[in-house]
Enzyme design. Structure first.
Site, PDB file in Angstrom:
ATOM      1  CG  ASP A 192     -12.656   2.690 -26.795  1.00  0.00           C
ATOM      2  OD1 ASP A 192     -12.202   2.119 -27.806  1.00  0.00           O
ATOM      3  OD2 ASP A 192     -12.869   3.919 -26.752  1.00  0.00           O
ATOM      4  CD  GLU A 213     -13.522   5.312 -32.664  1.00  0.00           C
ATOM      5  OE1 GLU A 213     -13.781   5.981 -33.681  1.00  0.00           O
ATOM      6  OE2 GLU A 213     -14.390   4.984 -31.828  1.00  0.00           O
TER       7      GLU A 213
END
Length: 379
Positions: free
Chosen positions: A71, A136
């Site tokens: 991400d 994250e």
């Protein structure tokens, strides 16, 4: 793309996927296909809105794990970018696009380094593993922490973990993170009595009452730090109070603050000391606490030494060990007993408009990862 190195080519392919947290946009399946082709066993671990996977090649220990995230943070106004953020662009030796440095470049370097190592050493000792999440950059609830809980529940341990966060400053490998500070946030509410500013005897101004306590908190020496950590830092980030009218004393004030703390103190110790200061000033208060992560440190050991030796051999740099910067998913892995080091590309443009990374640095990074694997698993 056929003229690019394998690492840059894969990084560009990953960047082209719009994986704004917690979206993965197909990045993990691209990685999984490459890993399955060289003998990795894949365990897909979706939790709520987050995709994760655990990949392992080998059944014996020790286990060298590469950890990272697919991400990326939002782009901000795309019209401010020199190039479309999800259309990877090559310019002046740089690979440009959202996630180039944080951390799709590292993911590509992971895969290519592992592919080369396995091709040259198909019967290597120990195990190679990857722990990849799409959570994250977000709330970090359903990502690495959930995967670690899953592994711990069945007694599967990581010996060494190399996190691909962008650790370098000026040249790839000049800084590696061998730990991170803890992060403890609080939202403090101090209550008073609302009323008209012209009648001070009928009000209690919570802003006035809080001010001396905030001054003391700001001046407090929480610790002296140590060889690896700077002194603990207390920072106020927001103060909100008032009704919007200039002739009304507010009934309460809200103060947001954060501790970045060393291994010299604990979160509980900091909470206790804040409580004592607030009570000393006779305030009517309460706090909502959020512990984002405790500090962790890999002061020495095989992983630090292998990383230093690889960087010295390939770049000639004497790397600096550092615990600076924000939090990382290493904070969820280190408490299991794993040695954790963060090594990645330069971080000058991470989270910025026109994020970019040197293509040469990505190839160097892949060489470093391969060298580290060899030092640890070919002993």
């Amino acid at each position: 793309m056929t003229q690019l190195s394998p690492t840059v080519e894969l990084a560009a392919e990953l960047i082209s996927r719009r994986s704004v947290t917690p979206e993965d946009a197909g990045c993990q399946e691209l990685m999984i296909a490459r890993l399955e082709a060289i003998g990795f066993k894949i365990e897909r671990l979706p939790f709520e809105d987050t995709l994760n996977f655990w990949a392992r090649r080998g059944d014996a220990g020790p286990v060298l794990c590469f950890a990272g995230h697919t991400d990326v943070v939002p782009t901000g106004p795309e019209e401010q970018w020199e190039f479309p953020p999800f259309e990877p662009e090559l310019s002046k030796g740089m690979l440009c696009g959202r996630g180039a440095a944080d951390m799709k470049g590292s993911l590509a370097a992971f895969i290519v380094a592992i592919e080369r190592f396995v091709a040259n050493h198909p019967d290597h000792g120990g195990s190679l593993a990857l722990l990849i999440t799409s959570d994250e950059e977000g709330p970090f609830i359903n990502g690495t922490t959930r995967v670690i809980d899953h592994l711990e529940a069945r007694g599967e341990k990581i010996t060494w973990c190399l996190v691909g966060e962008p650790s370098s400053t000026d040249k790839v490998g000049d800084v590696i993170k061998n730990g991170r500070r803890g992060s403890l946030s609080g939202t403090l509410r101090v209550r008073g009595i609302q009323g008209h500013v012209a009648y001070p005897h009928l009000v209690r101004n919570p802003i006035h009452e809080a001010a001396p306590a905030l001054a003391e908190l700001s001046a407090e020496v929480w610790d002296q730090g140590n060889e690896f950590f700077p002194p603990t830092s207390f920072q106020i980030s927001n103060i909100n109070g008032g009704t919007g009218a200039t002739n009304v004393v507010p009934g309460h004030v809200d103060i947001a603050f954060n501790f970045r703390f060393s291994t010299e103190v604990t979160a509980d110790n900091l909470k206790e000391r804040v409580r004592d200061i607030l009570n000393k000033h006779g305030l009517d208060w309460d706090i909502d606490w959020v512990l984002s992560g405790n500090p962790f440190l890999t002061a020495a050991g095989e992983l630090v030494e292998a990383s230093q030796e690889a960087i010295r051999a390939i770049t000639g740099i004497e790397t600096e060990l550092s615990t600076s910067g924000g939090t990382s998913d290493g904070r969820f892995i280190a408490p299991t007993g794993a040695q954790v080091v963060e090594l990645g590309p330069c971080n000058a443009t991470i989270h910025k408009v026109n994020e970019r990374v040197s293509m040469r640095d990505l190839d160097t990074l892949s060489d470093l990862y391969e060298n580290i694997i060899a030092r640890l698993l070919l002993q």
